[in-house]
Design an enzyme around this catalytic site. Structure first.
Site, PDB file in Angstrom:
ATOM      1  N   GLU A   1     -33.442 -23.374  16.243  1.00 12.05           N
ATOM      2  CA  GLU A   1     -32.219 -22.242  16.397  1.00 12.05           C
ATOM      3  C   GLU A   1     -32.312 -21.658  17.288  1.00 12.05           C
ATOM      4  O   GLU A   1     -32.721 -21.005  17.129  1.00 12.05           O
ATOM      5  CB  GLU A   1     -31.900 -21.959  15.142  1.00 12.05           C
ATOM      6  CG  GLU A   1     -30.174 -21.566  15.488  1.00 12.05           C
ATOM      7  CD  GLU A   1     -29.477 -22.034  16.439  1.00 12.05           C
ATOM      8  OE1 GLU A   1     -28.966 -23.254  15.762  1.00 12.05           O
ATOM      9  OE2 GLU A   1     -29.049 -21.510  16.864  1.00 12.05           O
TER      10      GLU A   1
ATOM     11  N   HIS B   1     -11.367 -32.446   5.536  1.00  9.60           N
ATOM     12  CA  HIS B   1     -10.281 -32.989   5.487  1.00  9.60           C
ATOM     13  C   HIS B   1     -10.263 -34.190   4.171  1.00  9.60           C
ATOM     14  O   HIS B   1     -11.275 -34.436   4.217  1.00  9.60           O
ATOM     15  CB  HIS B   1     -10.308 -33.978   6.938  1.00  9.60           C
ATOM     16  CG  HIS B   1      -9.829 -32.596   8.126  1.00  9.60           C
ATOM     17  ND1 HIS B   1      -8.922 -32.243   8.778  1.00  9.60           N
ATOM     18  CD2 HIS B   1     -10.752 -32.357   8.669  1.00  9.60           C
ATOM     19  CE1 HIS B   1      -9.019 -31.736   9.499  1.00  9.60           C
ATOM     20  NE2 HIS B   1     -10.290 -31.585   9.738  1.00  9.60           N
TER      21      HIS B   1
END
Lengths: 489, 120, 422
Positions: free
Chosen positions: A33, A51
């Protein structure tokens, strides 16, 4: 030169989910990263939603993954101790056209197996959410819609992967994907090579930057702006409120966060550049206007934070596949919304793709699915809290007065695996500095605590790594002549 | 001959006082509305002076800066020069409020004194 | 968790809390305890190294630290107890208080009366919605002041100050004296909110420009702030297109207003006045919850520490007497009329005989010259206070003598307003 079976590029929620899934097997895995903290890109600046699967197109990959992922969150958040609430989502019909379309969507959602989804009449809707625009004509109600802390979610996946043996290289940028004769060899990073026959590109908006020869789609960035409100803001809602979605986006949403702040956003604007994280007058006004259509009382009187997030857009869908040239590379790119929801399933899918490429997988008997919960003093009642402080008095000293975060919690965030090394890192893990004073009071204390527990000197302490130093000079330093010695001040 | 103007800061009214000076000497002054205002303006026109407040490095305490002040006003043009001296000062606790840190600084007759008690 | 009985419990060890505690102790309260969250008492005054304190109360020109020192020493002499590094978690209407600290763990206190003296906090970048990127190098003026004056760090070298309140002006000078380059002080309003004296001594002395009716509208810089856009504003404070200027800087200091810190007041169930942002209080500084008092910047954001002291002594005296006093009589409301932003106290008990004059604090809406502040009841003008000059940046304090109070009808609301002037 370090050798691994798989190298994952990107420490966002997708990269961390892939790392955790891979760590179930007997493999040597590395994650690289570029930022010093996990979840520093898209994963830190989004709506924080799981969702329900209403309004998804199940002919798309992102739609299918959304539907598959939603039911997994109870177990996942339990195992990893991530703040998560199924607060329910409401998609509001603001006019007759909306209602007709949403009634069709409701049928679709039922066919797609969205749990307990149903229609609410205007009266039922206003009974459930009195702050909603009274002109609304009804709503799709999906009780399975949820809110999650996106920072803790990403971190927990990363920490659990770390515990199961994944090696993390933070603050190290991948420069190039190494190949030989159309085969992946590993990656070239700022700090040397990592050799691996399989590489996963989960680099978010940066996924197209490593090597132009590799068959990676171009990534466009779509910016969304948000406003976060004081927890004492009198306008409150419980469900996540959506307008009827458009072709390109789910629209401007009004939602509580898991920590009890009202949040509104995002708008959607194509932007040049992968660091275009500005907020703008036009964007913020668009968000406020959009939110007011759903909840008319919303104003700007108690805004504590404005921010922007970027979405990686490769096409209209996610791009999750192994490339033909070179072999050995798996893409998890263009992960726009609902990427936060889909991440756990993306992880599983990537594992399957790597297996198809020929990597042998044998389950690891020592895999531990649980991540212990960090101590959250504010969740305890006074008696429990008193006992905790007796055991360790660091939990007695409140450092962040707005959110009530203690020295003990901040220490834990710094000392934990993949611990905080920046002010933003502390903030995302503990919520210190995320309240109404926005670090006005605790800022100086956090700088001290980084020194005490991470040995980062105050002049090296950063907001979020790189050149984002908080303090540039020691007192009186600027009164000395050039060349004059000041270090023994 | 030189014309100068200032806003009186003695009270919130904020009178505009003007003056004529010749070789630094006050020839004419008007616009003030009270005796205090006149006195302030006269001094401000001829030899402005200020209390200086600053900090100096101190060891041995949880705070690293000791607040200090001049115990009487210093000529305004001297403030930066005094700051440069204070920048090089290093003290240790304990210190008492009013304790002299630098006596008769730059020969002004004013002392730099501590403006708080500071113990370990 | 143990419960401790306290006569007067004071939340906050800044000038307001110390002033109230000392006064309570001097007036018969036996056990007076101050709870302070920082590691030492003194509050914000510990970082106020500048002078200008005490001119009214002590008739001496003191620095903030010297002003605090007098109260800290006096607290010791009078037997006020102070617990530092202690955070109040909860104040209940029943006057039960829960605290947390490393040294004492969790504690429960039952108080006969409570004085809320938590002070205020600074408005932030987001509260005033400055757009742009989110780099480091953006500080509220008070946070930068703490770093500079206590911790020993200078945030940066090239400084823009937004807001010309006193803290903004003081910090502009402070940065300049530390060797920084101060690009300018920007003020949204057509006038400064600071004391004239500070404009002269903090800006003019150091040739720091003051830009009135100009504000910062956007921030640039990826990691560290690199500059800001400033814009002129119209009369309604809206930025004027076409007036944008880029000002390079590595530090932005915000002095854009203070907000009374009333999270605990809300928990205690006291009513908040939307005009002041602080608890609604009567002339004794008692809130709408019996036995819970409030004073200082938690009630109204004062300009002068001296006024905080005056107010805290009113609260401390009343808090000490609360247990013995007869229940309060009917209170008249104090209504805010034309030309005023707020008045403190918001309620007055006119029935009680008083020897002390009644102090009324208020803030003007706009600067005006030669006005009268008029007190009326039922539309009838009762008292008139001529003022040569009023401005929003300086609190107006009116002293209403007991003789004057005799002019007023008991049990009738009073209204204050500004009349005349230009």
């Amino acid at each position: 030169m370090k050798k691994f079976d798989v190298v994952i590029i990107g420490g966002g929620v997708v990269g961390c989910a892939i790392a955790r899934e891979l760590s179930r097997y007997n493999l040597k895995i590395a994650l690289v990263e570029k930022e010093t903290e996990l979840g520093s890109g898209t994963s830190k600046a989004n709506t924080g939603l799981v969702h329900s699967g209403v309004n998804v197109d199940n002919t798309t990959l992102k739609g299918r993954l959304n539907l598959q992922a939603n039911p997994l969150f109870d177990r996942l958040t339990f195992e990893l101790n991530i703040p998560f609430v199924r607060n329910g989502s409401l998609v509001i019909a603001q006019n007759r056209e909306d209602r007709q379309a949403l009634l069709r969507d409701l049928d679709e959602a039922r066919k797609n197996g969205v749990k307990d989804v149903r229609w609410l009449s205007r009266e039922e809707l206003l009974g459930k959410e009195p702050a909603i625009n009274p002109d609304s004509l009804g709503a799709i109600y999906a009780p399975s819609g949820g809110i999650i802390c996106p920072f803790e979610y990403t971190l927990a996946l990363g920490q659990n992967a770390h515990k199961n043996g994944v090696v993390f290289f933070l603050g190290n940028r991948v420069l190039k994907i190494l190949q030989e004769k159309d085969r992946v060899l590993g990656v070239e990073t700022e700090r040397g090579r990592l050799i691996a026959p399989y590489v996963v590109n989960a680099a978010g908006v940066f996924a197209d930057e490593f090597d132009s020869a590799v068959d990676v789609p171009g990534i466009k960035t779509r910016r969304g702006q948000y406003l976060v409100y004081d927890r004492d803001y009198p306008v409150q809602i419980n469900n996540t409120i959506f307008p009827r979605p458009t072709e390109v986006s789910k629209g401007i949403i009004v939602t509580p966060t898991v920590h009890g702040n009202l949040m509104i956003g995002p708008n959607a604007e194509e932007v040049e550049g992968k660091d275009s994280l500005e907020t703008t007058a036009a964007g913020i006004n668009e968000v406020i206007k959009g939110a007011q259509k759903l909840v008319p009382d919303i104003d700007t009187s108690a805004v504590i934070r404005m921010f922007s997030g970027l979405r990686a857009v490769a096409s209209s869908d996610f791009v999750i596949k192994s490339t033909k040239k070179p072999r050995g590379l798996v893409l998890a790119a263009g992960i726009q919304s609902p990427g936060l929801t889909a991440a756990p399933v993306i992880g599983k899918l990537v594992v399957e793709l790597i297996e198809e490429l020929g990597l042998g997988l044998s389950p690891k008997s020592s895999f531990q699915a649980e991540r212990p919960s960090p101590i959250r003093v504010g969740d305890l009642d006074y008696e429990e809290r008193a006992k905790l402080v007796e055991k360790d008095n660091n939990y007695g000293q409140v450092v962040c007065r707005c959110e009530g975060i203690t020295r003990g919690e901040i220490r834990d965030a710094i000392l934990a695996p993949l611990g905080a090394v920046t002010i933003d890192g502390i903030k995302r893990r503990t919520r210190a500095a995320s309240g109404r004073c926005q670090s006005g009071f605790c800022g100086p204390r956090l700088v001290e605590l980084l020194k005490e527990f991470a040995s980062i000197s105050p002049l090296e302490a950063t907001l979020r790594g790189g050149a984002s130093r908080i303090l540039k000079y020691r007192s009186k330093e600027l009164l000395f002549k050039a060349g004059e010695k000041v270090e023994d001040l | 001959m030189e014309e100068k103007k200032l806003i009186c800061v003695i009270c919130p009214v904020g009178c505009e006082v003007s003056a004529t000076l010749e070789d630094g000497e006050l020839k004419d002054i008007n616009g003030y509305r009270c005796a205090q205002g006149e006195e302030y303006a006269r001094e401000e026109f001829t030899s402005p002076s200020r209390i200086l407040t600053a900090t100096v490095w101190i060891k041995g305490s949880r705070v690293s800066q000791l607040p200090v002040r001049s115990n009487r006003p210093l000529p305004r043009p001297k403030l930066e020069e005094v700051m440069a001296l204070l920048a090089r000062e290093k003290l240790e606790v304990p210190i008492k409020e009013g304790q002299i840190i630098i006596e008769n600084i730059l020969g002004t007759g004013a002392d730099i004194v501590s403006s708080r008690d500071l113990e370990k | 968790m143990k419960t401790y009985e306290i006569d007067v419990l004071v939340v906050g060890g800044g000038p307001a809390g110390l002033g109230a505690a000392i006064k309570a102790r001097e007036n018969g309260a036996r056990k007076v305890l101050v709870l302070e969250r920082d590691f030492e008492p003194g509050g914000i005054l510990n970082q106020c190294i500048h002078n200008g304190f005490g001119l009214q109360y002590f008739s001496a020109e003191l620095t903030g630290t010297e002003y605090a020192g007098r109260f800290i020493r006096r607290a010791g002499q009078t037997g006020v107890e102070i617990q530092t590094d202690t955070m109040v978690l909860d104040v209940k209407p029943s006057r039960e208080v829960i605290t947390s600290s490393a040294k004492y763990g969790l504690q429960r206190f039952q108080a006969k009366s409570i004085v809320l003296a938590m002070g205020c906090r600074e408005r932030t970048r987001d509260a005033i919605q400055i757009y742009g990127s989110r780099p480091s190098g953006i500080f509220t003026a008070g946070t930068a002041q703490r770093f500079t004056n206590i911790e020993g760090f200078i945030p940066g070298r090239q400084v823009v100050v937004l807001g010309s309140g006193d803290i903004g002006l003081i910090m502009a000078r402070r940065m300049k004296l530390e060797g920084c380059e101060v690009q300018g002080v920007y003020e949204l309003l057509p006038y400064t909110n600071g004391l004239s004296r500070n404009v002269v001594q903090c800006l003019n002395d150091f040739s720091i420009p003051l830009y009135l009716q100009q504000t910062v509208t956007s921030i640039y810089g990826g990691e560290r702030i690199a500059g800001v856009t400033t814009q002129k504003v119209d009369k309604k404070q809206n930025p004027l297109p076409g007036t944008e200027e880029y000002v390079p800087c590595d530090t932005l200091l915000l002095s854009v207003g203070l907000i009374p810190e009333n999270e605990l007041s809300r928990k205690a169930g006291v009513r908040i006045d939307s005009r002041t942002g602080g608890p609604l209080v009567d002339q004794n500084r008692m809130t709408t919850v019996p036995g819970i008092f409030a004073c200082g910047n938690v009630v109204q954001v004062h300009d002068l520490a001296d006024d905080v002291t005056v107010e805290s002594e009113i609260a401390g005296l009343a808090a000490a007497g609360f247990a013995e006093e007869e229940p309060p009589g009917k209170k008249a409301r104090v209504l805010v009329g034309n030309g005023l932003r707020y008045v403190v106290p918001q309620e007055i008990e006119l029935s009680r005989n008083r020897e002390e004059p009644l102090l009324l604090f208020m803030r003007a809406e706009l600067p005006r010259r030669k006005v009268n502040i008029v007190i009326s009841q039922g539309g009838m003008e009762k008292l008139k206070f001529p003022q040569p000059f009023i401005k929003p940046g300086e609190i107006i304090a009116l002293s209403v003598t007991s003789e004057m109070l005799g002019e007023l009808e008991i049990d009738q609301d009073i209204e204050l307003k500004v009349e005349g002037g230009g």
